[in-house]
Design a protein around this motif. Structure first.
Motif, mmCIF file in Angstrom:
data_model
loop_
_atom_site.group_PDB
_atom_site.id
_atom_site.type_symbol
_atom_site.label_atom_id
_atom_site.label_comp_id
_atom_site.label_asym_id
_atom_site.label_seq_id
_atom_site.Cartn_x
_atom_site.Cartn_y
_atom_site.Cartn_z
ATOM 1 N N PRO A 37 0.816 -1.226 0.000
ATOM 2 C CA PRO A 37 0.000 0.000 0.000
ATOM 3 C C PRO A 37 0.842 1.265 0.000
ATOM 4 O O PRO A 37 0.380 2.319 -0.450
ATOM 5 C CB PRO A 37 -0.806 -0.125 1.301
ATOM 6 C CG PRO A 37 -0.783 -1.571 1.655
ATOM 7 C CD PRO A 37 0.517 -2.100 1.139
ATOM 8 N N GLU A 38 2.079 1.162 0.467
ATOM 9 C CA GLU A 38 2.965 2.324 0.517
ATOM 10 C C GLU A 38 3.613 2.640 -0.824
ATOM 11 O O GLU A 38 4.252 3.689 -0.979
ATOM 12 C CB GLU A 38 4.071 2.100 1.555
ATOM 13 C CG GLU A 38 3.579 1.960 2.990
ATOM 14 C CD GLU A 38 3.133 0.537 3.328
ATOM 15 O OE1 GLU A 38 2.622 0.323 4.436
ATOM 16 O OE2 GLU A 38 3.308 -0.360 2.463
ATOM 17 N N THR A 39 3.468 1.733 -1.797
ATOM 18 C CA THR A 39 4.133 1.925 -3.081
ATOM 19 C C THR A 39 3.523 3.097 -3.840
ATOM 20 O O THR A 39 2.326 3.127 -4.113
ATOM 21 C CB THR A 39 4.049 0.651 -3.937
ATOM 22 O OG1 THR A 39 4.740 -0.407 -3.268
ATOM 23 C CG2 THR A 39 4.688 0.882 -5.304
ATOM 24 N N VAL A 40 4.384 4.060 -4.176
ATOM 25 C CA VAL A 40 3.965 5.245 -4.930
ATOM 26 C C VAL A 40 4.326 5.090 -6.403
ATOM 27 O O VAL A 40 3.515 5.376 -7.282
ATOM 28 C CB VAL A 40 4.629 6.515 -4.352
ATOM 29 C CG1 VAL A 40 4.254 7.745 -5.178
ATOM 30 C CG2 VAL A 40 4.232 6.709 -2.896
ATOM 31 N N GLU A 41 5.554 4.644 -6.664
ATOM 32 C CA GLU A 41 6.021 4.501 -8.039
ATOM 33 C C GLU A 41 6.305 3.047 -8.374
ATOM 34 O O GLU A 41 6.845 2.301 -7.543
ATOM 35 C CB GLU A 41 7.304 5.322 -8.261
ATOM 36 C CG GLU A 41 7.085 6.820 -8.214
ATOM 37 C CD GLU A 41 8.365 7.605 -8.441
ATOM 38 O OE1 GLU A 41 8.275 8.839 -8.491
ATOM 39 O OE2 GLU A 41 9.448 6.993 -8.565
ATOM 40 N N TYR A 42 5.982 2.681 -9.594
ATOM 41 C CA TYR A 42 6.156 1.307 -10.080
ATOM 42 C C TYR A 42 6.797 1.406 -11.450
ATOM 43 O O TYR A 42 6.188 1.911 -12.405
ATOM 44 C CB TYR A 42 4.790 0.634 -10.159
ATOM 45 C CG TYR A 42 4.777 -0.829 -10.532
ATOM 46 C CD1 TYR A 42 4.368 -1.780 -9.615
ATOM 47 C CD2 TYR A 42 5.123 -1.248 -11.804
ATOM 48 C CE1 TYR A 42 4.312 -3.125 -9.960
ATOM 49 C CE2 TYR A 42 5.084 -2.590 -12.149
ATOM 50 C CZ TYR A 42 4.675 -3.525 -11.228
ATOM 51 O OH TYR A 42 4.622 -4.855 -11.560
ATOM 52 N N LEU A 43 8.041 0.924 -11.558
ATOM 53 C CA LEU A 43 8.774 1.006 -12.816
ATOM 54 C C LEU A 43 9.036 -0.388 -13.371
ATOM 55 O O LEU A 43 9.732 -1.189 -12.749
ATOM 56 C CB LEU A 43 10.109 1.733 -12.620
ATOM 57 C CG LEU A 43 10.961 1.912 -13.883
ATOM 58 C CD1 LEU A 43 10.282 2.872 -14.867
ATOM 59 C CD2 LEU A 43 12.361 2.399 -13.534
ATOM 60 N N ALA A 44 8.481 -0.676 -14.537
ATOM 61 C CA ALA A 44 8.770 -1.930 -15.226
ATOM 62 C C ALA A 44 10.032 -1.741 -16.061
ATOM 63 O O ALA A 44 10.191 -0.741 -16.757
ATOM 64 C CB ALA A 44 7.607 -2.337 -16.118
ATOM 65 N N VAL A 45 10.940 -2.708 -15.970
ATOM 66 C CA VAL A 45 12.142 -2.714 -16.798
ATOM 67 C C VAL A 45 11.967 -3.876 -17.774
ATOM 68 O O VAL A 45 12.040 -5.047 -17.385
ATOM 69 C CB VAL A 45 13.414 -2.867 -15.953
ATOM 70 C CG1 VAL A 45 14.658 -2.723 -16.839
ATOM 71 C CG2 VAL A 45 13.445 -1.829 -14.833
ATOM 72 N N ASP A 46 11.682 -3.540 -19.003
ATOM 73 C CA ASP A 46 11.352 -4.543 -20.016
ATOM 74 C C ASP A 46 11.889 -4.049 -21.358
ATOM 75 O O ASP A 46 12.246 -2.889 -21.510
ATOM 76 C CB ASP A 46 9.840 -4.765 -20.062
ATOM 77 C CG ASP A 46 9.445 -6.140 -20.564
ATOM 78 O OD1 ASP A 46 10.253 -6.758 -21.274
ATOM 79 O OD2 ASP A 46 8.324 -6.588 -20.249
ATOM 80 N N MET A 47 11.889 -4.927 -22.338
ATOM 81 C CA MET A 47 12.546 -4.612 -23.605
ATOM 82 C C MET A 47 11.912 -3.441 -24.345
ATOM 83 O O MET A 47 10.695 -3.261 -24.323
ATOM 84 C CB MET A 47 12.540 -5.826 -24.514
ATOM 85 C CG MET A 47 11.187 -6.473 -24.698
ATOM 86 S SD MET A 47 10.955 -7.213 -26.315
ATOM 87 C CE MET A 47 10.347 -5.804 -27.210
ATOM 88 N N GLY A 48 12.770 -2.646 -25.001
ATOM 89 C CA GLY A 48 12.302 -1.616 -25.908
ATOM 90 C C GLY A 48 12.111 -2.212 -27.292
ATOM 91 O O GLY A 48 12.985 -2.903 -27.817
ATOM 92 N N ALA A 49 10.949 -1.933 -27.903
ATOM 93 C CA ALA A 49 10.582 -2.575 -29.168
ATOM 94 C C ALA A 49 11.109 -1.789 -30.361
ATOM 95 O O ALA A 49 10.918 -0.576 -30.469
ATOM 96 C CB ALA A 49 9.067 -2.711 -29.257
ATOM 97 N N MET A 50 11.768 -2.498 -31.279
ATOM 98 C CA MET A 50 12.352 -1.892 -32.475
ATOM 99 C C MET A 50 11.587 -2.297 -33.728
ATOM 100 O O MET A 50 10.997 -3.361 -33.777
ATOM 101 C CB MET A 50 13.824 -2.322 -32.607
ATOM 102 C CG MET A 50 14.720 -1.809 -31.508
ATOM 103 S SD MET A 50 16.396 -2.511 -31.604
ATOM 104 C CE MET A 50 16.844 -2.080 -33.297
#
Length: 351
Positions: free
Chosen positions: A234-247
Motif C-alpha cells: 500500500p505504501e508503493t507510490v512509483e512502479y517502474l517496469a524494466v522490459d525490452m524496448g521494441a524496435m
C-alpha cells in the motif's frame, strides 16, 4: 563507445538466465537461480503465491515505497496433441507467431521430470515431397514437433512419458560477439532481469541507504498478462517496469540506448515519471530514446489495470526482433542500468 564496467559479469548472468528453460507456467528453476544469487548477497527475498520473487532493500523513508520489476518467464509452448504420425502438435504460450520458431531446436519437459529434445518443423517441410512446402501456412495445423526418439505412432510417444500439457521450451542459441552484441532468444526479458540483479548487487556493495524502501519483483507470468499485478505494498507510490524496448519501422528505439516508453497498447505512461526519467538521463549523460510500442503491454500496465493507485513507468534496453531470435548491445544494457541506478537514488515524482 563507452566501456560498460560490468559487461562481462552482466552478459554471463544473461547467458545463465536464458539457458534455464522458463516458459510462463514453468519458471521454478529460474526463480531458484535468481533467489540463490540474491541470497548470497544477504538480500531479503520472499516468494509470492504465483511463484514470483520479491526482494526488498530498506530505505530512509519507509512510508513511501518504490517497486521495480522485470520478468523471467518467456515464450514457449505446450503439447496440444499427440499425433498418430509420432509427432506433437503444439499450443503457443505468449504472443508470437509460428514462423518465429520454424526449424527451432526445443525440449519437451514431461510431468515425470524427463526431458526430450526435438525440432519444430512444418509437416510439409520436404521440398522433394510437398509441392506447397514454401506456401503452406505456418500455423498450428501445419507445424509439429519432431521428437529425437524412435517413435512411429501415438503409443510410442506415450511410452516415453510424454503427454498433453507437457511444456516445450526453445533453444536460446545464445551468442556473445567480440564487439558487444548479445544474440539470443528470451532477452525479453532476461536482459532486464540481469540488469536488476546487477543493480541490487551494486547497491548492496555500496552500503548506501536508498531514499525510499524499494522492492524488486522478478515476475513470472508477464508473457500471459498478469505477472506484476499483485503484491504491491500500500505504501508503493512509483512502479517502474524494466522490459525490452521494441524496435521496427517507425520506432526510435535502437540497440545502443535505453528506451523510455511514453505509450503502449494500454495507453500513455505517467507523464511526470516519464519526464523525470528523461531529466535523469540528460543530467547523467545517459543515452536514451523516447518511444511508443503499439502492440505491447507491461507488468506496470497490468498493475494499473488491476486497480493499483500508483505512478507507473516503463524503460528497458532496445531489443531487435522481439519474440524471435533477439539481439541487443552491451551499451544498451549499460545505459539502462545507469538510468535505473540514478532513478532509485532520486526523489519520488510529485503527485
Amino acid at each position: 563507445m563507452r566501456t560498460y564496467p560490468n559487461s562481462k559479469e552482466t552478459k554471463e548472468i544473461i547467458k545463465q538466465l536464458v539457458s534455464i528453460p522458463s516458459p510462463s507456467g514453468n519458471t521454478k528453476k529460474v526463480i531458484q537461480y535468481v533467489e540463490g544469487f540474491l541470497t548470497a548477497l544477504n538480500i531479503e527475498t520472499r516468494r509470492n503465491r504465483k511463484g514470483g520473487l520479491i526482494a526488498t532493500l530498506p530505505g530512509e523513508n519507509n512510508n513511501e515505497h518504490r517497486m521495480l520489476t522485470a520478468h523471467v518467464d518467456t515464450l514457449g509452448a505446450m503439447v496440444k496433441e499427440i499425433k498418430s504420425n509420432g509427432r506433437l502438435r503444439l499450443d503457443l504460450i505468449g504472443g508470437f507467431k509460428y514462423n518465429a520458431i520454424e526449424g527451432e531446436y526445443c525440449e519437451i519437459h514431461t510431468s515425470g521430470g524427463k526431458i526430450y529434445t526435438g525440432t519444430i518443423l512444418m509437416h510439409q517441410t520436404s521440398v522433394h515431397v510437398y509441392k506447397n512446402a514454401g506456401k503452406a501456412k505456418r500455423n498450428q495445423e501445419n507445424m509439429e514437433l519432431r521428437i529425437d526418439a524412435k517413435v512411429e505412432n501415438a503409443d510410442d510417444i506415450r511410452a516415453l512419458g510424454i503427454e498433453v500439457g507437457d511444456f516445450v521450451s526453445f533453444d536460446p542459441r545464445v551468442q556473445m560477439t567480440d564487439n558487444g552484441f548479445i544474440k539470443s532468444r528470451h532477452l525479453d526479458d532476461k536482459a532486464s532481469v540481469a540488469i536488476l540483479m546487477q543493480l541490487m548487487k551494486r547497491l548492496k556493495e555500496e552500503k548506501k541507504a536508498l531514499p525510499y524502501t524499494t522492492h524488486f519483483l522478478i515476475s513470472n507470468n508477464e508473457e500471459i498478462g498478469y505477472g506484476g499485478n499483485s503484491n504491491i505494498t500500500p505504501e508503493t507510490v512509483e512502479y517502474l517496469a524494466v522490459d525490452m524496448g521494441a524496435m521496427g519501422d517507425g520506432q526510435s528505439t535502437d540497440e545502443y540506448t535505453t528506451s523510455i516508453c511514453v505509450k503502449d497498447a494500454s495507453g500513455p505512461y505517467h507523464f511526470g515519471l516519464r519526464e523525470h526519467l528523461v531529466q535523469l538521463a540528460e543530467a547523467n549523460h545517459i543515452a536514451y530514446k523516447k518511444d511508443i510500442y503499439p502492440y505491447y503491454g507491461s507488468d506496470a500496465s497490468a498493475a494499473i489495470r488491476a486497480g493499483h493507485d500508483i505512478i507507473h513507468g516503463l524503460i528497458g534496453p532496445g531489443i531487435d526482433s522481439s519474440h524471435a531470435y533477439e539481439r541487443t548491445h552491451e551499451t544498451s544494457l549499460d545505459n539502462t542500468e545507469q538510468l535505473v541506478y540514478h532513478y532509485v537514488h532520486s526523489e519520488i515524482v510529485s503527485y
